[in-house]
Write a protein that holds these residues in place. Structure first.
Motif, PDB file in Angstrom:
ATOM      1  N   MET A 225       0.875  -2.890  -1.608  1.00 58.09           N
ATOM      2  CA  MET A 225       1.964  -2.215  -0.348  1.00 58.09           C
ATOM      3  C   MET A 225       2.784  -3.259  -0.390  1.00 58.09           C
ATOM      4  N   VAL A 226       3.941  -2.644   0.287  1.00 55.87           N
ATOM      5  CA  VAL A 226       5.058  -3.503   0.737  1.00 55.87           C
ATOM      6  C   VAL A 226       5.144  -3.583   2.364  1.00 55.87           C
ATOM      7  N   ARG A 227       5.044  -4.792   2.990  1.00 55.56           N
ATOM      8  CA  ARG A 227       5.222  -4.977   4.292  1.00 55.56           C
ATOM      9  C   ARG A 227       6.811  -5.581   4.604  1.00 55.56           C
ATOM     10  N   LEU A 228       7.493  -4.712   5.140  1.00 54.08           N
ATOM     11  CA  LEU A 228       9.032  -5.054   5.503  1.00 54.08           C
ATOM     12  C   LEU A 228       8.954  -5.253   6.984  1.00 54.08           C
ATOM     13  N   VAL A 229      10.342  -5.925   7.236  1.00 55.67           N
ATOM     14  CA  VAL A 229      10.721  -6.474   8.771  1.00 55.67           C
ATOM     15  C   VAL A 229      11.920  -5.668   8.909  1.00 55.67           C
ATOM     16  N   ALA A 230      11.717  -4.829  10.072  1.00 53.90           N
ATOM     17  CA  ALA A 230      12.911  -4.100  10.570  1.00 53.90           C
ATOM     18  C   ALA A 230      13.152  -4.478  11.961  1.00 53.90           C
ATOM     19  N   GLY A 258       8.680   3.596  -3.706  1.00 54.62           N
ATOM     20  CA  GLY A 258       7.675   3.583  -2.830  1.00 54.62           C
ATOM     21  C   GLY A 258       7.700   4.714  -1.611  1.00 54.62           C
ATOM     22  N   LYS A 259       6.773   4.886  -0.742  1.00 55.50           N
ATOM     23  CA  LYS A 259       7.142   5.793   0.295  1.00 55.50           C
ATOM     24  C   LYS A 259       6.483   4.912   1.525  1.00 55.50           C
ATOM     25  N   LEU A 260       7.471   5.264   2.567  1.00 54.72           N
ATOM     26  CA  LEU A 260       6.975   4.673   3.902  1.00 54.72           C
ATOM     27  C   LEU A 260       5.888   5.541   4.818  1.00 54.72           C
ATOM     28  N   ILE A 261       4.789   4.665   4.932  1.00 56.92           N
ATOM     29  CA  ILE A 261       3.635   5.295   5.524  1.00 56.92           C
ATOM     30  C   ILE A 261       3.329   4.725   6.702  1.00 56.92           C
ATOM     31  N   ASN A 271      11.497 -12.475  17.831  1.00 60.79           N
ATOM     32  CA  ASN A 271      12.562 -12.189  16.865  1.00 60.79           C
ATOM     33  C   ASN A 271      12.847 -10.593  17.093  1.00 60.79           C
ATOM     34  N   ARG A 272      12.057  -9.939  17.929  1.00 65.79           N
ATOM     35  CA  ARG A 272      12.513  -8.537  18.226  1.00 65.79           C
ATOM     36  C   ARG A 272      12.084  -7.542  16.970  1.00 65.79           C
ATOM     37  N   SER A 273      11.244  -8.049  15.981  1.00 71.74           N
ATOM     38  CA  SER A 273      11.059  -7.554  14.798  1.00 71.74           C
ATOM     39  C   SER A 273      10.071  -6.505  14.905  1.00 71.74           C
ATOM     40  N   ILE A 274       9.806  -5.556  13.904  1.00 69.18           N
ATOM     41  CA  ILE A 274       8.883  -4.576  14.030  1.00 69.18           C
ATOM     42  C   ILE A 274       8.464  -4.350  12.332  1.00 69.18           C
ATOM     43  N   GLU A 275       7.294  -4.396  12.152  1.00 63.52           N
ATOM     44  CA  GLU A 275       6.828  -4.183  10.763  1.00 63.52           C
ATOM     45  C   GLU A 275       6.462  -2.757  10.188  1.00 63.52           C
ATOM     46  N   LEU A 276       6.910  -2.573   8.991  1.00 64.81           N
ATOM     47  CA  LEU A 276       6.885  -1.532   8.302  1.00 64.81           C
ATOM     48  C   LEU A 276       6.014  -1.450   7.184  1.00 64.81           C
ATOM     49  N   TYR A 277       5.136  -0.680   6.839  1.00 68.89           N
ATOM     50  CA  TYR A 277       4.256  -0.425   5.686  1.00 68.89           C
ATOM     51  C   TYR A 277       4.745   0.653   4.724  1.00 68.89           C
ATOM     52  N   ALA A 278       4.594   0.274   3.411  1.00 65.28           N
ATOM     53  CA  ALA A 278       5.074   1.373   2.460  1.00 65.28           C
ATOM     54  C   ALA A 278       4.035   1.438   1.006  1.00 65.28           C
ATOM     55  N   GLU A 279       3.664   2.452   0.713  1.00 61.71           N
ATOM     56  CA  GLU A 279       2.923   2.354  -0.659  1.00 61.71           C
ATOM     57  C   GLU A 279       3.861   2.224  -1.570  1.00 61.71           C
ATOM     58  N   VAL A 280       3.167   1.777  -2.762  1.00 60.46           N
ATOM     59  CA  VAL A 280       4.052   1.479  -4.169  1.00 60.46           C
ATOM     60  C   VAL A 280       3.538   2.625  -4.958  1.00 60.46           C
ATOM     61  N   THR A 281       4.675   3.075  -5.546  1.00 61.38           N
ATOM     62  CA  THR A 281       4.391   4.240  -6.398  1.00 61.38           C
ATOM     63  C   THR A 281       3.726   3.820  -7.785  1.00 61.38           C
ATOM     64  N   GLU A 282       4.624   2.813  -8.329  1.00 60.75           N
ATOM     65  CA  GLU A 282       4.273   2.417  -9.848  1.00 60.75           C
ATOM     66  C   GLU A 282       3.389   0.949  -9.520  1.00 60.75           C
ATOM     67  N   ASN A 283       2.329   0.957 -10.293  1.00 55.62           N
ATOM     68  CA  ASN A 283       1.565  -0.349 -10.388  1.00 55.62           C
ATOM     69  C   ASN A 283       2.105  -1.177 -11.591  1.00 55.62           C
ATOM     70  N   ASN A 284       2.338  -2.625 -11.446  1.00 54.75           N
ATOM     71  CA  ASN A 284       2.802  -3.480 -12.354  1.00 54.75           C
ATOM     72  C   ASN A 284       1.828  -4.530 -12.447  1.00 54.75           C
TER      73      ASN A 284
END
Length: 300
Positions: A225-230, A258-261, A271-284
């Motif tokens: 998964m990808v964890r992003l900061v927004a 990927g796709k935001l889930i 820091n007024r941030s929010i976490e986003l999680y996205a699943e990864v389409t391609e496995n590497n």
């Protein structure tokens, strides 16, 4: 005649010079104002967050983050019972299958627990038979009710004792029925609950590990998964299901999808941030947890 011509020319030149200088100066000022207007950003196109210092550029939708492992694909191997490490077949980074023996421990208490189960099992067979015999005698009025009640109490007490021993052995990953045919095992086997790669190994041969102490961790990279900061300003442009494009630091210019889930529902106070999680389409196979990610929403 020549003495009269030169003073006239000088007067004409003197009268023309101030006008030319003024015209040149006005032209330069006009060019400077035009250049300043073209290069300086307008207040509508560039805003700075007073709290986080983040620049809010129009139509910006890029995010930073890291690769992570979902909790369902991450296992911390902790010990249900303490003991001395007798055998260890692990190296950090090696792949193990679910059910593989990771290590064996020695502890006299483990032997005692198995013995208690076998003893209670044997005693239970006798007490159960005695209880049924007293029931038969009681029906024929050949035995007192006191003996029947005592027999019943002994039988139920031993039954609960055996059930407790069974539950403890099952927590240790031991099937009690196998002890009847194979006998007591001198060591406790620690097995992998999932398939994956070994990391954070905390043991070595001869080391004593307490109950609850971690032995190692196992990570399954099949579902990264990808964890992003927004930030708060990004929320109106985010929606679960949005496609995602991202690059990973160290893997060149390769674009992954990927796709935001999931969108975090709590804003960080610092820091007024929010976490986003996205699943990864391609496995590497080169993916590693903690790799730096630069992402943006979109299909292309």
């Amino acid at each position: 005649m020549k003495k009269m011509i030169f003073p006239v020319v000088a007067v004409l030149l003197a009268s023309c010079n101030p006008s030319d200088k003024q015209t040149t100066q006005q032209t330069a000022e006009t060019q400077t104002e035009t250049a300043t207007t073209e290069t300086a950003p307008s207040a509508d196109s560039l805003q700075v967050d007073g709290i986080t210092g983040a620049t809010n550029v129009a139509n910006a939708s890029t995010f930073n983050g890291t690769l992570v492992i979902p909790p369902q694909h991450f296992a911390a191997i902790t010990l249900p019972m303490g003991g001395i490490v007798k055998n260890l077949s692990l190296l950090p980074g090696t792949y193990v299958q679910k059910g593989k023996v990771l290590a064996t421990l020695e502890n006299p208490e483990f032997i005692t627990l198995q013995q208690e189960y076998l003893d209670s099992r044997a005693q239970l067979e006798y007490l159960e038979a005695e209880y049924h015999r007293q029931q038969t005698l009681s029906q024929e009025e050949a035995a007192s009710q006191k003996k029947l009640q005592q027999s019943k109490a002994d039988y139920l007490s031993m039954k609960s004792r055996m059930q407790a021993a069974v539950a403890q052995l099952q927590l240790l990953g031991i099937q009690p029925e196998k002890l009847v045919g194979h006998g007591i095992s001198p060591s406790l086997e620690i097995k992998a609950p999932i398939s994956g790669y070994v990391s954070n190994l905390q043991a070595n041969l001869g080391k004593f590990l307490d109950a609850g102490e971690p032995l190692c961790e196992i990570i399954d990279k099949s579902r990264m998964m990808v964890r992003l900061v927004a930030y708060e300003k990004d929320l109106e442009n985010l929606e679960v299901g949005c496609p995602l494009l991202f690059h990973i630091n160290g893997l060149g210019n390769t674009t992954f999808h990927g796709k935001l889930i999931a969108i975090g529902q709590e804003v960080d106070d610092t820091n007024r941030s929010i976490e986003l999680y996205a699943e990864v389409t391609e496995n590497n196979p080169l993916f590693r947890p903690g790799m730096y990610v630069s992402a943006r929403m979109g299909k292309k």
